[in-house]
Structures are given as C-alpha cells and as structure tokens.
Motif scaffolding. Sequence first.
Motif: not given
Length: 481
Positions: A133-159
């Motif tokens: 996860a630490a290796r894949e977090v970099a793109p999210y650091l370019q955003t505010m980091g507010h994910e009201l419904v969740g990041v895509a990889p986890l939502r896809e895994a749960v679905a």
Amino acid sequence: MTGVKIHHSLDVDLVARELGNWRTSSRTGPAYHGLADAIRLLIVDGRLPVGAQLPSERMLAEALHVSRTTVTSAYTQLRDDGFLIARRGARSTIALPTGPAVTSPLPAPPTAGLAAAALAAPAPAVLAAYAEAAREVAPYLQTMGHELVGVAPLREAVAEKYCRRGLPTEPDQIMVTTGALHAIGLILKTYTQPGDRVLVEQPTYHGALTAIAASGAQAVPVPMVDDGWDLDAMQHVITQLDPQLAYLVLDNHNPTGHTLAGDDRVRLGRMIADTRMRTIVDETIGDIWLDAPPPRPLAAELTSHRDLVLTVGSMSKSFWGGLRVGWIRAERNTIATVAALRPTVDMGTAILEQLAAAKLLAMADDVLPERREMLRRRRAHLLRLLAEQLPEWQPGSGTGGLSLWVRLPAPMSTALSAAASRIGLELPAGPRFGVNGTLERFVRLPYALPEEQLDEAVALLAKAWRSVTGAAPPEPVTVVV
C-alpha cells in the motif's frame, strides 16, 4: 477527582434495571460490596453517565428491596473509591477517580480478558499489505485525500467479494467507512430521528445498542430462541410497533454464533420487502464460519425493494481490529444518500489503510482458512475447560463466530462480572448484550485468545463464580499411576 457538571437525576427504575442481579451469596461477604461493584461496572461501561445524579439512598433501597444501610454503605464505598461526589443536601453525583489516594481497594488491574471477541493480526500478511500500500499511495498524495465513498481499488475488491457470494455488486454500490460501527452510525444518522424505534435481536452486538442509544433512537428487542431467530415474534413486533429501522446479525451471530439459513432466510427477505422495513445487516463476522460457510447475503433474497437492505462489513474480525476499515453495500441511490450526509460526520477513511485492506482481501483465501482452524482448536479448548471447571454451565448451540453464549445455572451474570473484575478478569455481564437489563442468566465467552490465556481466564472465571455462589472449589482429581 474529576470535576463534573450535573446533567440530570437518573430514574430509579432505570438504575434498578441496569443493575440486574448484583446479589451474591451471603457467604461471600457483605451485600453492599456486590452493589458497589455493580454500580462501578455500570459507570466504567458508560451505562451510567458521569455527571448524573444517582437516586437517593431511600429510593434505591426500596427499588432493590434491600435495607437502606446496604445502599448507604455501597455509596460510601463508591465515594471513597472516587466514583461518587457527595454534596450536602443533594444526591450523589457520578464521577471518575483521577488519583491513587483511595481508602478502599479498587478492582485489580486486568490480568486476563474475556471482553473482546477479536483475534490478533496475521502479522506477515498485514505487514506485506501495508508495504504494498505504501508503494501505491503516491498518486493520492497529489489530491486532498478526501474520499467520501472510498478509493477505487478497495471498492472493487469489496464488490468482487459480494459477487463471489452470489450478490451481484458494482463498485459504486460500496461506501468505505472507518470500521463497521462507523458505518452503523452513518446509517442511523441518515435514516432515523430521535425517538424512532430500531428493531434488534436480543441478545445482540453491544456496540450497536450503544450507537442506537447515542442517536436518540429506541432499541426494540426481539428475543432469540435456543436455535436462533423467532421470525413469528419478529413479524409481530414489526406489525405492532412499525420500527423505522432494523439492525440484524444473521451470519455467525454475535454473541450466539447462530446463522439464519434456508427457508427462514428467504422468509426474512420477503418480510422486509412486504413491510418496507429498512434493515442493516451486519456481516462483520461473516468470514468467521467454523463448521459451514454462511449462505448468500440477505440482499440477494430480495426480488423487490432491494434498497431497503444495507449490508455492513469490516476488516476487523477477519484480519485485524487495528485496521479500522469497513464498508456499506447498498443500492446506488442509498449510497448517494448516505454520502450526502457524511461530510457532517467526517471526510472519509484513511487512504493508506484502504489500500492495505484491498491487498488483504486479495490474500483472503490464503489467510482465512488458517485463522478458522486456529479458532476451531481454541473453541474446543474452551469447551473442555468449561466441562472440567464449570460443568453446570451450558454453552449454546451456535457454531460460528468468535464466542460461546453460555447459560448460567442462576441469573447472576452481573454479580459474576463484578466478582471477576475484583480479581483482574474482564468479563462483560450478559445484560450488556440486551435491552432493559435482561439476560442475567447468560454470559459471552470469547475463544479468540491463545490456549494458555484461556487457561488463565477460565481459572479466574471459576474462582469468581465460586465467590458469587459461595460454592466450594471442586475436589482435586487423583490420578492413579
């Protein structure tokens, strides 16, 4: 001692219900010790709020059918221990001690715990997941980091997890939350108002009962029977009281271990659709099946009005309680409704933890079978210990989850919990899992601890039971060589 603000005077009948059966055998010491211990447990559990005023000594003595001297002595002990503040001409006010200067002994620091039904983490898998996860977090650091419904990889895994269980689900039907209790709180905030009724099983998960109370809603219990759910009784409660919402644990029920399956599951789905009762289905313990996997999710049984069911899940029981990641699975319009309210509560779940959770879900087939086998061994070990040291206790027939729901020979769960606390054993009383102070004849015993810790806990439990009942210790077994 903490400074407190007086909130209100507690109703004497409410206090008496919450106290349950605090009485112990007359051979175990003065009655006021048991009463003081029971009141202290209610304070520590948050069931009697700090700052509130206890009933007068006379009123509580009358409600409990004891002498006023017993209540006076109990209040005196609680004041000495720092749990009450006495003011001239006013009722005693609940407080919490802040200093070591007390004149009578407080409960021993816990040396063993039967309070939490949760496993330690599968450390190698969790460490690997966080590293990825630490290796894949970099793109999210370019955003505010507010994910009201969740990041895509986890939502896809749960679905995908729901799809494999027979409930077709798209990622936009998932909202990621900060644990299951957070999910339950968001749903309550969205769909209930103070005073609304929420149908619950009796017994049920105590955290949900606390969340319902905190929302201002009223929990309406439907008692479970020895082999699970009484759907006739549930139908009657729905018809008579028209609850705004229901909260149910249908897979590896906490605390009984039962699973609703077969025709009963289909019937419940039809009942929800027919009565239009919005329902939270808590699947937090769904992965912790020990003898047979649970059936497909309840939402799959509805052929209409599928928006009525909101399914809640979590990483805490399957993987690790320290990974505060959960989710809501619901229809798209329902997710949108909850998401619109969420900014009044928080701005989303931590992203690194979400990415780690997605990695762990991908490892589930490697991690979970080993954890289930470990729990089978520990369950068998706990059952052996109970048969040897507390043979008169009756474990229930539920076979899943993380705990046994045990029937006591006498309705003395609160007294047992208080006695256990005095010797360093954490043990929630049965009424904590129900409404209105009932369930005094039951206690929940988790088997998530390693065997050596279960040995220590059950030894203390047997000692506490003897102190409550005044029974003699068991005769030593003589082994003939």
